[in-house]
Design a protein around this motif. Structure first.
Motif, PDB file in Angstrom:
ATOM      1  N   CYS A  22       6.453  -4.644  20.170  1.00 59.97           N
ATOM      2  CA  CYS A  22       5.646  -4.886  18.831  1.00 59.97           C
ATOM      3  C   CYS A  22       6.265  -4.199  17.426  1.00 59.97           C
ATOM      4  N   ARG A  23       6.841  -3.102  17.877  1.00 65.58           N
ATOM      5  CA  ARG A  23       7.303  -2.305  16.837  1.00 65.58           C
ATOM      6  C   ARG A  23       8.688  -2.606  16.413  1.00 65.58           C
ATOM      7  N   GLN A  24       9.510  -2.925  17.729  1.00 66.13           N
ATOM      8  CA  GLN A  24      11.043  -3.023  17.424  1.00 66.13           C
ATOM      9  C   GLN A  24      11.221  -4.358  16.882  1.00 66.13           C
ATOM     10  N   GLU A  25      10.638  -5.318  17.281  1.00 64.17           N
ATOM     11  CA  GLU A  25      10.945  -6.905  16.868  1.00 64.17           C
ATOM     12  C   GLU A  25      10.517  -7.108  15.332  1.00 64.17           C
ATOM     13  N   ALA A  26      11.102  -7.475  14.378  1.00 66.09           N
ATOM     14  CA  ALA A  26      10.601  -7.720  13.159  1.00 66.09           C
ATOM     15  C   ALA A  26       9.405  -8.816  12.935  1.00 66.09           C
ATOM     16  N   PRO A  27       9.654  -9.965  13.556  1.00 63.93           N
ATOM     17  CA  PRO A  27       8.318 -10.897  13.612  1.00 63.93           C
ATOM     18  C   PRO A  27       7.269 -10.398  13.982  1.00 63.93           C
ATOM     19  N   LEU A  28       7.215  -9.376  14.976  1.00 66.75           N
ATOM     20  CA  LEU A  28       6.000  -8.936  15.479  1.00 66.75           C
ATOM     21  C   LEU A  28       5.573  -7.706  14.712  1.00 66.75           C
ATOM     22  N   PHE A  29       6.409  -6.895  14.296  1.00 71.29           N
ATOM     23  CA  PHE A  29       6.412  -5.804  13.421  1.00 71.29           C
ATOM     24  C   PHE A  29       5.498  -6.037  12.078  1.00 71.29           C
ATOM     25  N   GLN A  30       5.775  -7.116  11.479  1.00 79.02           N
ATOM     26  CA  GLN A  30       5.579  -7.572  10.357  1.00 79.02           C
ATOM     27  C   GLN A  30       3.951  -8.122  10.417  1.00 79.02           C
ATOM     28  N   LEU A  31       3.680  -8.678  11.723  1.00 78.24           N
ATOM     29  CA  LEU A  31       2.168  -8.989  11.920  1.00 78.24           C
ATOM     30  C   LEU A  31       1.531  -7.869  12.189  1.00 78.24           C
ATOM     31  N   LEU A  32       1.935  -6.864  12.748  1.00 83.25           N
ATOM     32  CA  LEU A  32       1.302  -5.627  13.175  1.00 83.25           C
ATOM     33  C   LEU A  32       0.984  -4.734  12.005  1.00 83.25           C
ATOM     34  N   VAL A  33       1.838  -4.590  11.026  1.00 76.01           N
ATOM     35  CA  VAL A  33       1.623  -3.576   9.904  1.00 76.01           C
ATOM     36  C   VAL A  33       1.071  -4.228   8.657  1.00 76.01           C
ATOM     37  N   GLN A  34       0.944  -5.592   8.373  1.00 79.26           N
ATOM     38  CA  GLN A  34       0.824  -6.222   7.175  1.00 79.26           C
ATOM     39  C   GLN A  34      -0.918  -6.246   6.857  1.00 79.26           C
ATOM     40  N   GLU A  35      -1.202  -5.797   5.806  1.00 82.12           N
ATOM     41  CA  GLU A  35      -2.606  -5.814   5.585  1.00 82.12           C
ATOM     42  C   GLU A  35      -2.977  -7.247   5.225  1.00 82.12           C
ATOM     43  N   LYS A  36      -4.530  -7.728   5.547  1.00 79.61           N
ATOM     44  CA  LYS A  36      -4.893  -9.064   5.119  1.00 79.61           C
ATOM     45  C   LYS A  36      -5.823  -8.884   4.043  1.00 79.61           C
ATOM     46  N   THR A  37      -5.908 -10.208   3.267  1.00 78.79           N
ATOM     47  CA  THR A  37      -6.763 -10.101   2.148  1.00 78.79           C
ATOM     48  C   THR A  37      -7.411 -11.375   1.915  1.00 78.79           C
ATOM     49  N   GLY A  38      -8.341 -11.293   1.230  1.00 80.84           N
ATOM     50  CA  GLY A  38      -8.937 -13.073   0.970  1.00 80.84           C
ATOM     51  C   GLY A  38      -9.368 -13.542   2.271  1.00 80.84           C
ATOM     52  N   ASP A  39      -9.045 -14.982   2.186  1.00 82.68           N
ATOM     53  CA  ASP A  39      -9.433 -15.618   3.187  1.00 82.68           C
ATOM     54  C   ASP A  39      -8.952 -15.347   4.477  1.00 82.68           C
ATOM     55  N   ASP A  40      -7.662 -14.704   4.744  1.00 82.45           N
ATOM     56  CA  ASP A  40      -6.955 -14.224   5.832  1.00 82.45           C
ATOM     57  C   ASP A  40      -7.652 -13.510   6.696  1.00 82.45           C
ATOM     58  N   LYS A  41      -8.409 -12.610   5.943  1.00 87.82           N
ATOM     59  CA  LYS A  41      -9.203 -11.380   6.633  1.00 87.82           C
ATOM     60  C   LYS A  41     -10.293 -11.768   7.434  1.00 87.82           C
ATOM     61  N   ASN A  42     -10.863 -13.088   7.061  1.00 85.13           N
ATOM     62  CA  ASN A  42     -11.900 -13.664   8.106  1.00 85.13           C
ATOM     63  C   ASN A  42     -11.227 -14.228   9.458  1.00 85.13           C
ATOM     64  N   LYS A  43     -10.042 -14.593   9.478  1.00 83.75           N
ATOM     65  CA  LYS A  43      -9.531 -15.199  10.683  1.00 83.75           C
ATOM     66  C   LYS A  43      -9.252 -14.280  11.470  1.00 83.75           C
ATOM     67  N   LYS A  44     -10.012 -14.114  12.980  1.00 83.74           N
ATOM     68  CA  LYS A  44     -10.060 -13.068  13.814  1.00 83.74           C
ATOM     69  C   LYS A  44      -8.314 -12.683  14.128  1.00 83.74           C
ATOM     70  N   PHE A  45      -7.600 -13.336  14.555  1.00 82.04           N
ATOM     71  CA  PHE A  45      -6.376 -13.019  15.009  1.00 82.04           C
ATOM     72  C   PHE A  45      -5.527 -12.406  13.848  1.00 82.04           C
ATOM     73  N   VAL A  46      -5.862 -13.192  12.703  1.00 78.87           N
ATOM     74  CA  VAL A  46      -4.796 -12.621  11.388  1.00 78.87           C
ATOM     75  C   VAL A  46      -5.204 -11.450  10.920  1.00 78.87           C
ATOM     76  N   GLN A  47      -6.640 -11.240  11.102  1.00 79.78           N
ATOM     77  CA  GLN A  47      -7.257 -10.007  10.661  1.00 79.78           C
ATOM     78  C   GLN A  47      -6.670  -8.895  11.357  1.00 79.78           C
ATOM     79  N   ASP A  48      -6.326  -8.977  12.740  1.00 79.29           N
ATOM     80  CA  ASP A  48      -6.116  -7.806  13.754  1.00 79.29           C
ATOM     81  C   ASP A  48      -5.260  -8.011  14.636  1.00 79.29           C
ATOM     82  N   PHE A  49      -3.782  -8.253  14.514  1.00 77.34           N
ATOM     83  CA  PHE A  49      -2.755  -8.729  15.196  1.00 77.34           C
ATOM     84  C   PHE A  49      -2.811  -7.381  16.298  1.00 77.34           C
TER      85      PHE A  49
END
Length: 377
Positions: A22-49
């Motif tokens: 999850c830290r080595q592979e870029a597509p997973l790492f981006q999901l892991l560290v990106q901050e969510k705002t607005g509508d995305d914040k309320n979507k459970k998976f997106v809010q918290d990969f």
């Protein structure tokens, strides 16, 4: 029990691989560290990969242990619920399927159709790790899997895992924060009494290979059952006049910090992240005692390292019970147990260590800590 220990070491290493991927592979790492705002914040998976990473690890361990020991399947507990709502409002139950392709398809529904990330995660889940060397052959413990339950903490110290600060660890020294604080914890307890009898700790980010830049892990294990006490870590030898050292959370109450500074001196008071890592510091002898006055840890945090401490002659006690007990540290009722929820609480709080805790290697060290705290708490 030797078979169970070997299996837990293997699934803990699989879990560590998922955490590293999850830290080595870029597509997973981006999901892991990106901050969510607005509508995305309320979507459970997106809010918290990171919650999905936790759930994937938890369900993988549940799947593998249940497959080899079906009688334990209903007694494998973890921190996370495995139900997710994806961006389309669909409820998806995350499980590990029989094939990598099926697992990838399931994860893609949670990840809003992100097949690249889903495939990378599924590959890590279904990949067999290298054999974990452990001298378990002569381990004869008179327990059956049908008497046991398991607590899993998929990635303890998640904030350190996300932040990802890299430290070069030095032998014999405690480092207060960084990737090394993130641990995979698997604890085994007796269903009848709740006492911890086996623990596996995997430190996925122990050492970074300078040649390939890849992280290597380290594992620790212990078994404590009656007169049988075996641990992969040797009991640390205290040097002459070493004095008592204590590790705390940086957010610990000032009154506790002051009382322990008076006892140990400011140089022997240390701070670190992650409940599991702080107990591991006590196991390794980097600190003598870990004190926490708040009820902010849970059964999944303490079960695995508690078993290792018991194997070394120590333990983990409920701080409040310890302070109130007329028998002091000799009272068997003060030791943490893992089989019964607090029925007055709801949700995860039912499994919190509400009275705080003290992790120790030696009862004399526990005794010396309790005195100064008795008048303060």
């Amino acid at each position: 029990m030797a078979d169970l220990l070997r299996l837990l070491l293997r699934v803990a290493e699989k879990a560590a691989n998922v955490a590293r991927v999850c830290r080595q592979e870029a597509p997973l790492f981006q999901l892991l560290v990106q901050e969510k705002t607005g509508d995305d914040k309320n979507k459970k998976f997106v809010q918290d990969f990171k919650t999905l990473a936790d759930v994937v690890i938890q369900e993988m361990i549940r799947h593998d242990v249940g497959a080899q020991f079906p009688e334990m399947a209903g007694f494998i507990h973890g921190e996370e619920s495995n139900k997710f709502e994806n961006g389309l409002g669909e409820c998806v139950t995350v499980t590990v399927c029989s094939t990598e392709e099926e697992t990838a398809a399931l994860l893609a529904t949670v990840l809003g159709g992100d097949h690249t990330a889903a495939s990378l995660l599924a590959r890590a889940i279904h990949q067999d790790p290298a054999t974990i060397a452990a001298d378990t052959d002569g381990l004869a413990v008179p327990l059956s899997p049908s008497e046991l339950g398991i607590w899993i903490d998929p990635i303890d110290a998640t904030s350190q895992y996300i932040e990802g600060r890299e430290e070069v660890l030095e032998e014999g020294r405690l480092f207060p924060s960084g990737l090394h604080c993130a641990l995979v914890l698997i604890g085994v307890y007796l269903r009848s009494t709740g006492e911890p009898v086996m623990g596996v700790i995997n430190q996925p980010f122990n050492y970074k290979d300078p040649a390939g830049g890849r992280w290597k892990g380290k594992h620790f294990w212990g078994v404590s059952c009656g007169s049988i006490n075996v641990c992969s870590v040797s009991r640390p030898k205290d040097g002459p006049g070493a004095g008592l050292s204590v590790v705390l959370s940086s957010s610990e109450k000032p009154v506790v910090k002051d009382a322990l500074t008076s006892l140990c001196g400011p140089d022997k008071l240390m701070f670190a992240s992650g409940a599991g890592y702080k107990i591991l510091c006590v196991i390794q002898g980097l600190a003598d005692v870990y004190v926490l006055s708040e009820g902010s840890t849970f059964k999944w945090d303490s079960c695995a390292p508690h078993a290792l401490l018991r194997a070394l002659g120590g333990g983990v006690v409920d701080l409040n019970k310890c302070l109130q007990s007329s028998s002091g540290v000799q009272d068997p009722q003060i030791e943490l147990t893992y089989h019964q929820p607090n029925t007055e609480r709801k949700g995860a709080e039912r499994w919190a260590n509400h009275g705080g805790l003290v992790a120790y290697r030696d009862s004399s060290q526990l005794r010396s800590i309790i005195g100064p705290l008795k008048d303060k708490l």
